[in-house]
Design an enzyme around this catalytic site. Structure first.
Site, PDB file in Angstrom:
ATOM      1  N   HIS A  22       0.842  -1.202   0.000  1.00 25.13           N
ATOM      2  CA  HIS A  22       0.000   0.000   0.000  1.00 25.13           C
ATOM      3  C   HIS A  22       0.878   1.254   0.000  1.00 25.13           C
ATOM      4  O   HIS A  22       0.604   2.231  -0.713  1.00 25.13           O
ATOM      5  CB  HIS A  22      -0.876   0.057   1.259  1.00 25.13           C
ATOM      6  CG  HIS A  22      -1.887  -1.048   1.383  1.00 25.13           C
ATOM      7  ND1 HIS A  22      -2.038  -1.779   2.534  1.00 25.13           N
ATOM      8  CD2 HIS A  22      -2.784  -1.540   0.505  1.00 25.13           C
ATOM      9  CE1 HIS A  22      -3.004  -2.683   2.366  1.00 25.13           C
ATOM     10  NE2 HIS A  22      -3.465  -2.556   1.138  1.00 25.13           N
ATOM     11  N   LYS A  49     -15.702 -10.811   6.267  1.00 22.13           N
ATOM     12  CA  LYS A  49     -14.413 -10.804   6.941  1.00 22.13           C
ATOM     13  C   LYS A  49     -14.398  -9.688   7.990  1.00 22.13           C
ATOM     14  O   LYS A  49     -14.412  -8.510   7.637  1.00 22.13           O
ATOM     15  CB  LYS A  49     -13.338 -10.541   5.882  1.00 22.13           C
ATOM     16  CG  LYS A  49     -12.077 -11.263   6.132  1.00 22.13           C
ATOM     17  CD  LYS A  49     -11.225 -11.397   4.893  1.00 22.13           C
ATOM     18  CE  LYS A  49     -11.047 -10.124   4.116  1.00 22.13           C
ATOM     19  NZ  LYS A  49     -10.281 -10.299   2.905  1.00 22.13           N
ATOM     20  N   ARG A  98      -1.951  -5.753  -8.410  1.00 22.28           N
ATOM     21  CA  ARG A  98      -0.830  -6.653  -8.160  1.00 22.28           C
ATOM     22  C   ARG A  98      -0.679  -7.685  -9.267  1.00 22.28           C
ATOM     23  O   ARG A  98       0.399  -7.936  -9.739  1.00 22.28           O
ATOM     24  CB  ARG A  98      -1.021  -7.376  -6.823  1.00 22.28           C
ATOM     25  CG  ARG A  98      -0.836  -6.489  -5.628  1.00 22.28           C
ATOM     26  CD  ARG A  98      -1.251  -7.184  -4.399  1.00 22.28           C
ATOM     27  NE  ARG A  98      -2.589  -7.719  -4.554  1.00 22.28           N
ATOM     28  CZ  ARG A  98      -3.297  -8.251  -3.598  1.00 22.28           C
ATOM     29  NH1 ARG A  98      -2.787  -8.357  -2.407  1.00 22.28           N
ATOM     30  NH2 ARG A  98      -4.510  -8.690  -3.819  1.00 22.28           N
ATOM     31  N   SER A 136      -2.874  -7.726   2.943  1.00 21.81           N
ATOM     32  CA  SER A 136      -3.125  -7.599   4.384  1.00 21.81           C
ATOM     33  C   SER A 136      -3.518  -8.943   4.973  1.00 21.81           C
ATOM     34  O   SER A 136      -3.144  -9.276   6.100  1.00 21.81           O
ATOM     35  CB  SER A 136      -4.236  -6.575   4.644  1.00 21.81           C
ATOM     36  OG  SER A 136      -3.856  -5.306   4.198  1.00 21.81           O
TER      37      SER A 136
END
Ligand code: PNS
Length: 181
Positions: A22, A49, A98, A136
């Site tokens: 990030h 989540k 990514r 993360s």
């Protein structure tokens, strides 16, 4: 006519917690735009989540990690992202990409956001290759199991993770399904 307004971008995400991936996007975004607002969503893109850190904690970690970047602001994001971007007079939504696996979901969000607010463009930055596998979720899983996080998150984030798991927090069991931030 040229638009002389400062170029401002919003970089949204759940940042639970902020990683070096990030921060790579934030640093490069801060160099590309006059102002960059990092917008911290209280919920993740996967509503099932539960976050490990609450919104205030995630904002505080990001503030500490971006202290040296004067044109970066950290705020909590409530409501629709495009409305927030319009309210903050931003012209751009900034996203990190990514891998190809990120693209499908990001593409759908970018098109939906464009439909909702055609005047705002989504700009994608490719994550530097050293962070291309980093998420993360994986960071939380490694932290929960006591693995080393050097170079993956700032040291104070690693310490915050350690403390949280010492308090008995649970990492989401779906860390293998790398989250999109
Ligand atoms: O880090 P994440 O969890 O992948 O970030 C997802 C985020 C915050 C970018 C996304 O959930 C979002 O944009 N939320 C704001 C609400 C919204 O505008 N939803 C419609 C998106 S098309």
């Amino acid at each position: 006519m040229t638009d002389s307004r400062p170029r401002r971008a919003v970089y949204p995400g759940s940042f639970d917690p902020v990683t070096c991936g990030h921060l790579d996007i934030i640093r490069r975004g801060a160099a590309l735009f006059d102002g960059l607002v990092v917008a911290v969503s209280p919920v993740s893109s996967n509503p099932e989540k539960a976050p490990l850190f609450n919104g205030v904690e995630r904002v505080a970690l990001l503030q500490a990690a971006t202290r040296d970047l004067p044109n970066v602001e950290i705020e909590e994001l409530h409501g629709l992202l495009v409305q927030y971007a319009l309210d903050r007079q931003a012209q751009v939504i900034l996203k990190g990409l990514r891998a190809v696996s990120d693209l499908e979901f990001e593409y759908a969000m970018a098109l939906m956001n464009r439909r909702l607010a055609p005047q705002i463009d989504t700009v994608f930055l490719m994550t530097s290759d050293e962070y291309s596998y980093l998420s993360s979720s994986l960071v939380k899983e490694v932290a929960r199991l006591g693995g080393a996080l050097d170079g993956l998150v700032p040291e104070f984030v690693a310490e915050a993770l350690k403390r949280r798991f010492q308090e008995g927090a649970e990492a989401s069991p779906d860390a293998q399904v790398a989250e999109r931030s």
